[in-house]
Design a protein around this motif. Structure first.
Motif, PDB file in Angstrom:
ATOM      1  N   ILE A   1       0.863  -1.177   0.000  1.00 55.07           N
ATOM      2  CA  ILE A   1       0.000   0.000   0.000  1.00 55.07           C
ATOM      3  C   ILE A   1       0.901   1.229   0.000  1.00 55.07           C
ATOM      4  O   ILE A   1       1.917   1.249   0.702  1.00 55.07           O
ATOM      5  CB  ILE A   1      -0.917   0.022   1.245  1.00 55.07           C
ATOM      6  N   VAL A   2       0.535   2.239  -0.769  1.00 58.85           N
ATOM      7  CA  VAL A   2       1.294   3.492  -0.803  1.00 58.85           C
ATOM      8  C   VAL A   2       0.342   4.632  -0.460  1.00 58.85           C
ATOM      9  O   VAL A   2      -0.718   4.765  -1.074  1.00 58.85           O
ATOM     10  CB  VAL A   2       1.933   3.741  -2.185  1.00 58.85           C
ATOM     11  N   VAL A   3       0.707   5.437   0.526  1.00 53.54           N
ATOM     12  CA  VAL A   3      -0.118   6.568   0.948  1.00 53.54           C
ATOM     13  C   VAL A   3       0.633   7.862   0.658  1.00 53.54           C
ATOM     14  O   VAL A   3       1.764   8.055   1.132  1.00 53.54           O
ATOM     15  CB  VAL A   3      -0.462   6.493   2.443  1.00 53.54           C
ATOM     16  N   VAL A   4       0.000   8.748  -0.112  1.00 57.66           N
ATOM     17  CA  VAL A   4       0.588  10.050  -0.429  1.00 57.66           C
ATOM     18  C   VAL A   4      -0.219  11.117   0.301  1.00 57.66           C
ATOM     19  O   VAL A   4      -1.370  11.381  -0.052  1.00 57.66           O
ATOM     20  CB  VAL A   4       0.575  10.334  -1.941  1.00 57.66           C
TER      21      VAL A   4
ATOM     22  N   GLY B   1       0.754  -3.587  -8.848  1.00 60.84           N
ATOM     23  CA  GLY B   1      -0.531  -3.909  -8.226  1.00 60.84           C
ATOM     24  C   GLY B   1      -0.734  -3.417  -6.821  1.00 60.84           C
ATOM     25  O   GLY B   1      -1.670  -3.861  -6.141  1.00 60.84           O
ATOM     26  N   ALA B   2       0.104  -2.495  -6.350  1.00 61.20           N
ATOM     27  CA  ALA B   2      -0.099  -1.949  -5.012  1.00 61.20           C
ATOM     28  C   ALA B   2      -1.351  -1.083  -4.988  1.00 61.20           C
ATOM     29  O   ALA B   2      -1.778  -0.549  -6.014  1.00 61.20           O
ATOM     30  CB  ALA B   2       1.114  -1.115  -4.586  1.00 61.20           C
ATOM     31  N   ARG B   3      -1.952  -0.944  -3.805  1.00 64.14           N
ATOM     32  CA  ARG B   3      -3.040   0.013  -3.639  1.00 64.14           C
ATOM     33  C   ARG B   3      -2.439   1.378  -3.340  1.00 64.14           C
ATOM     34  O   ARG B   3      -1.509   1.487  -2.528  1.00 64.14           O
ATOM     35  CB  ARG B   3      -3.965  -0.421  -2.504  1.00 64.14           C
ATOM     36  N   LEU B   4      -2.964   2.409  -3.989  1.00 65.67           N
ATOM     37  CA  LEU B   4      -2.452   3.755  -3.789  1.00 65.67           C
ATOM     38  C   LEU B   4      -3.535   4.621  -3.177  1.00 65.67           C
ATOM     39  O   LEU B   4      -4.682   4.611  -3.622  1.00 65.67           O
ATOM     40  CB  LEU B   4      -1.973   4.358  -5.111  1.00 65.67           C
ATOM     41  N   VAL B   5      -3.153   5.354  -2.145  1.00 65.69           N
ATOM     42  CA  VAL B   5      -4.080   6.201  -1.401  1.00 65.69           C
ATOM     43  C   VAL B   5      -3.550   7.622  -1.415  1.00 65.69           C
ATOM     44  O   VAL B   5      -2.379   7.857  -1.094  1.00 65.69           O
ATOM     45  CB  VAL B   5      -4.226   5.718   0.053  1.00 65.69           C
ATOM     46  N   ALA B   6      -4.395   8.562  -1.784  1.00 70.05           N
ATOM     47  CA  ALA B   6      -4.017   9.971  -1.763  1.00 70.05           C
ATOM     48  C   ALA B   6      -4.920  10.703  -0.789  1.00 70.05           C
ATOM     49  O   ALA B   6      -6.148  10.559  -0.845  1.00 70.05           O
ATOM     50  CB  ALA B   6      -4.135  10.588  -3.149  1.00 70.05           C
ATOM     51  N   ILE B   7      -4.325  11.459   0.093  1.00 70.90           N
ATOM     52  CA  ILE B   7      -5.076  12.271   1.040  1.00 70.90           C
ATOM     53  C   ILE B   7      -4.980  13.727   0.597  1.00 70.90           C
ATOM     54  O   ILE B   7      -3.893  14.242   0.341  1.00 70.90           O
ATOM     55  CB  ILE B   7      -4.529  12.100   2.466  1.00 70.90           C
ATOM     56  N   CYS B   8      -6.131  14.378   0.468  1.00 77.52           N
ATOM     57  CA  CYS B   8      -6.197  15.786   0.112  1.00 77.52           C
ATOM     58  C   CYS B   8      -5.469  16.040  -1.217  1.00 77.52           C
ATOM     59  O   CYS B   8      -5.747  15.396  -2.212  1.00 77.52           O
ATOM     60  CB  CYS B   8      -5.642  16.628   1.255  1.00 77.52           C
ATOM     61  N   THR B   9      -4.499  16.937  -1.230  1.00 71.35           N
ATOM     62  CA  THR B   9      -3.805  17.278  -2.472  1.00 71.35           C
ATOM     63  C   THR B   9      -2.820  16.209  -2.922  1.00 71.35           C
ATOM     64  O   THR B   9      -2.181  16.367  -3.973  1.00 71.35           O
ATOM     65  CB  THR B   9      -3.058  18.623  -2.315  1.00 71.35           C
ATOM     66  N   GLY B  10      -2.706  15.116  -2.178  1.00 72.91           N
ATOM     67  CA  GLY B  10      -1.878  14.000  -2.641  1.00 72.91           C
ATOM     68  C   GLY B  10      -2.347  13.464  -3.979  1.00 72.91           C
ATOM     69  O   GLY B  10      -1.583  12.828  -4.709  1.00 72.91           O
ATOM     70  N   ALA B  11      -3.622  13.739  -4.321  1.00 84.50           N
ATOM     71  CA  ALA B  11      -4.146  13.312  -5.618  1.00 84.50           C
ATOM     72  C   ALA B  11      -3.359  13.936  -6.765  1.00 84.50           C
ATOM     73  O   ALA B  11      -3.243  13.346  -7.854  1.00 84.50           O
ATOM     74  CB  ALA B  11      -5.622  13.682  -5.735  1.00 84.50           C
TER      75      ALA B  11
ATOM     76  N   GLN C   1      -0.009  13.652 -11.575  1.00 83.37           N
ATOM     77  CA  GLN C   1       1.224  14.026 -12.265  1.00 83.37           C
ATOM     78  C   GLN C   1       1.968  12.793 -12.754  1.00 83.37           C
ATOM     79  O   GLN C   1       2.588  12.812 -13.827  1.00 83.37           O
ATOM     80  CB  GLN C   1       2.128  14.843 -11.338  1.00 83.37           C
ATOM     81  N   ALA C   2       1.871  11.701 -11.982  1.00 82.14           N
ATOM     82  CA  ALA C   2       2.545  10.462 -12.370  1.00 82.14           C
ATOM     83  C   ALA C   2       1.795   9.721 -13.470  1.00 82.14           C
ATOM     84  O   ALA C   2       2.300   8.718 -13.993  1.00 82.14           O
ATOM     85  CB  ALA C   2       2.702   9.556 -11.149  1.00 82.14           C
ATOM     86  N   GLY C   3       0.606  10.206 -13.832  1.00 80.22           N
ATOM     87  CA  GLY C   3      -0.176   9.551 -14.880  1.00 80.22           C
ATOM     88  C   GLY C   3      -1.017   8.400 -14.384  1.00 80.22           C
ATOM     89  O   GLY C   3      -1.698   7.730 -15.168  1.00 80.22           O
ATOM     90  N   ILE C   4      -1.030   8.170 -13.079  1.00 79.79           N
ATOM     91  CA  ILE C   4      -1.727   7.014 -12.519  1.00 79.79           C
ATOM     92  C   ILE C   4      -3.240   7.201 -12.526  1.00 79.79           C
ATOM     93  O   ILE C   4      -3.999   6.230 -12.572  1.00 79.79           O
ATOM     94  CB  ILE C   4      -1.214   6.748 -11.083  1.00 79.79           C
ATOM     95  N   LEU C   5      -3.696   8.453 -12.514  1.00 84.65           N
ATOM     96  CA  LEU C   5      -5.133   8.725 -12.482  1.00 84.65           C
ATOM     97  C   LEU C   5      -5.753   8.912 -13.867  1.00 84.65           C
ATOM     98  O   LEU C   5      -6.951   9.173 -13.965  1.00 84.65           O
ATOM     99  CB  LEU C   5      -5.410   9.979 -11.634  1.00 84.65           C
ATOM    100  N   ASP C   6      -4.977   8.769 -14.910  1.00 79.55           N
ATOM    101  CA  ASP C   6      -5.515   8.965 -16.256  1.00 79.55           C
ATOM    102  C   ASP C   6      -6.708   8.041 -16.496  1.00 79.55           C
ATOM    103  O   ASP C   6      -6.614   6.814 -16.325  1.00 79.55           O
ATOM    104  CB  ASP C   6      -4.440   8.679 -17.308  1.00 79.55           C
TER     105      ASP C   6
ATOM    106  N   GLY D   1     -10.953   1.054  -8.515  1.00 79.98           N
ATOM    107  CA  GLY D   1     -10.024  -0.066  -8.531  1.00 79.98           C
ATOM    108  C   GLY D   1      -9.161  -0.068  -7.286  1.00 79.98           C
ATOM    109  O   GLY D   1      -9.661  -0.038  -6.163  1.00 79.98           O
ATOM    110  N   LYS D   2      -7.849  -0.051  -7.488  1.00 80.55           N
ATOM    111  CA  LYS D   2      -6.929  -0.069  -6.357  1.00 80.55           C
ATOM    112  C   LYS D   2      -6.454   1.323  -5.966  1.00 80.55           C
ATOM    113  O   LYS D   2      -5.483   1.469  -5.224  1.00 80.55           O
ATOM    114  CB  LYS D   2      -5.713  -0.951  -6.674  1.00 80.55           C
ATOM    115  N   ILE D   3      -7.146   2.356  -6.458  1.00 81.49           N
ATOM    116  CA  ILE D   3      -6.756   3.730  -6.149  1.00 81.49           C
ATOM    117  C   ILE D   3      -7.835   4.391  -5.317  1.00 81.49           C
ATOM    118  O   ILE D   3      -9.020   4.387  -5.675  1.00 81.49           O
ATOM    119  CB  ILE D   3      -6.495   4.524  -7.433  1.00 81.49           C
ATOM    120  N   LEU D   4      -7.431   4.963  -4.195  1.00 78.93           N
ATOM    121  CA  LEU D   4      -8.351   5.614  -3.262  1.00 78.93           C
ATOM    122  C   LEU D   4      -7.887   7.048  -3.067  1.00 78.93           C
ATOM    123  O   LEU D   4      -6.764   7.293  -2.619  1.00 78.93           O
ATOM    124  CB  LEU D   4      -8.347   4.869  -1.928  1.00 78.93           C
TER     125      LEU D   4
END
Length: 309
Positions: free
Chosen positions: A61-64, A89-99, A104-109, A142-145
């Motif tokens: 899991i990765v939390v930004v 296949g890790a789950r990625l979590v962004a809090i507030c402006t972490g999105a 920027q990394a292209g993960i949310l495209d 999916g695996k992005i929160l």
């Protein structure tokens, strides 16, 4: 059950509160091993990275957390490990402006995401390829929160615990930080029209929770609140972000999950206690909402109980 590794990314300009929430909630759960990943650019009061940025790509899991000036690009050294984590296949979590970092990394495209309401427009205009949803506590694609501000970051962390270790574990984690552990991601971040305290429907929601095993209709709830059906529905949706019966269904499922995790009750007894009526109806609704059968859910979370006991 083995611990899940959580890379908490100490990004440059990190907001201390957004960092401390996952550090405290996830770091306090025995099912997680939190690694603070970063370099000298991601330090701050009480923040000292203990793992290199390369550990991000190896974590479950990765939390930004959120960071100041999100429109300013992050260094590529932070973005590459995020892409690597997403690729494996890790789950990625962004809090507030972490999105913004994930965007920027292209993960949310092509994906749905949210952020703090003050930055929704900026995220949408800067990254038009992201489907930005406004006024949501958190959005899971999916695996992005992705989540809104600090308070919604708590909800996102509790949602992670609920997903990995069950409703009972999320309930206990919520008690630890003195918050309700069952706020739905669809609940709005804010309400434009302020209602007087006496207009709150919390008493009716409490009444519903005490009578989940009984037949409940919108009219029953409206009568309890001494409101017309139409007025009740409007106020209820404004307060919770969901329709009355959807809210009831969510809490019936949560109650059933907790009983499956903490009791040896038969499926028929749980169905009756949580208002599903027959075992067949309970199995059908539970599978639709949770993605598995009650029996399999109980088996999966037996390991989680052993880990937290």
């Amino acid at each position: 059950m083995a611990q899940l590794s959580v890379a908490l990314v100490a990004v440059p300009r990190v907001i201390g509160l957004d960092f401390s929430i996952p550090a405290h909630i996830l770091g306090g759960h025995p099912g997680y091993r939190v690694l603070v990943c970063g370099d000298e650019r991601g330090t701050g009061p009480g923040i000292a990275p203990d793992h290199p940025l390369t550990s991000i790509g190896e974590s479950d899991i990765v939390v930004v957390p959120g960071y100041e000036e999100p429109a300013a690009p992050l260094p590529e050294e932070y973005l590459a490990p995020l892409r690597e984590a997403a690729d494996h296949g890790a789950r990625l979590v962004a809090i507030c402006t972490g999105a913004f970092a994930l965007a920027q990394a292209g993960i949310l495209d092509g994906r749905e995401a949210t952020t703090h309401w003050r930055f929704v427009r900026s995220l949408r205009e800067t990254y038009p390829q992201v489907r930005v949803l406004e006024n949501r506590l958190f959005v899971e694609d999916g695996k992005i929160l992705t989540s809104a501000g600090a308070g919604a970051g708590i909800d996102a962390c509790l949602h992670l615990i609920r997903t990995d270790f069950g409703e009972a574990a999320a309930h206990e984690a919520g008690k630890e930080v003195v918050v309700a552990p069952a706020r739905d991601g669809f609940q709005p971040q804010y309400v434009d029209v302020l209602a007087a305290p006496r207009a709150s429907l919390s008493a009716t929601r409490g009444w519903v929770m005490e009578h989940l095993g009984e037949p409940i209709t919108v009219q029953h709830m409206a009568d309890h609140a001494h409101l017309s059906r139409r007025t009740f529905i409007r106020r209820f949706e404004r307060e919770t972000g969901v329709s009355p019966m959807r809210w009831v269904a969510n809490h019936r499922v949560l109650g059933a999950r907790r009983l499956l995790e903490t009791s040896d009750w038969a499926v028929e007894r749980i169905a009756a206690a949580t208002g599903f009526g027959t075992a067949a109806n309970f199995r059908a609704v539970f599978r639709r909402e949770v993605g598995t059968t009650p029996t399999e859910y109980r088996r999966l979370h037996a390991g989680a109980r052993e880990l937290t006991s």
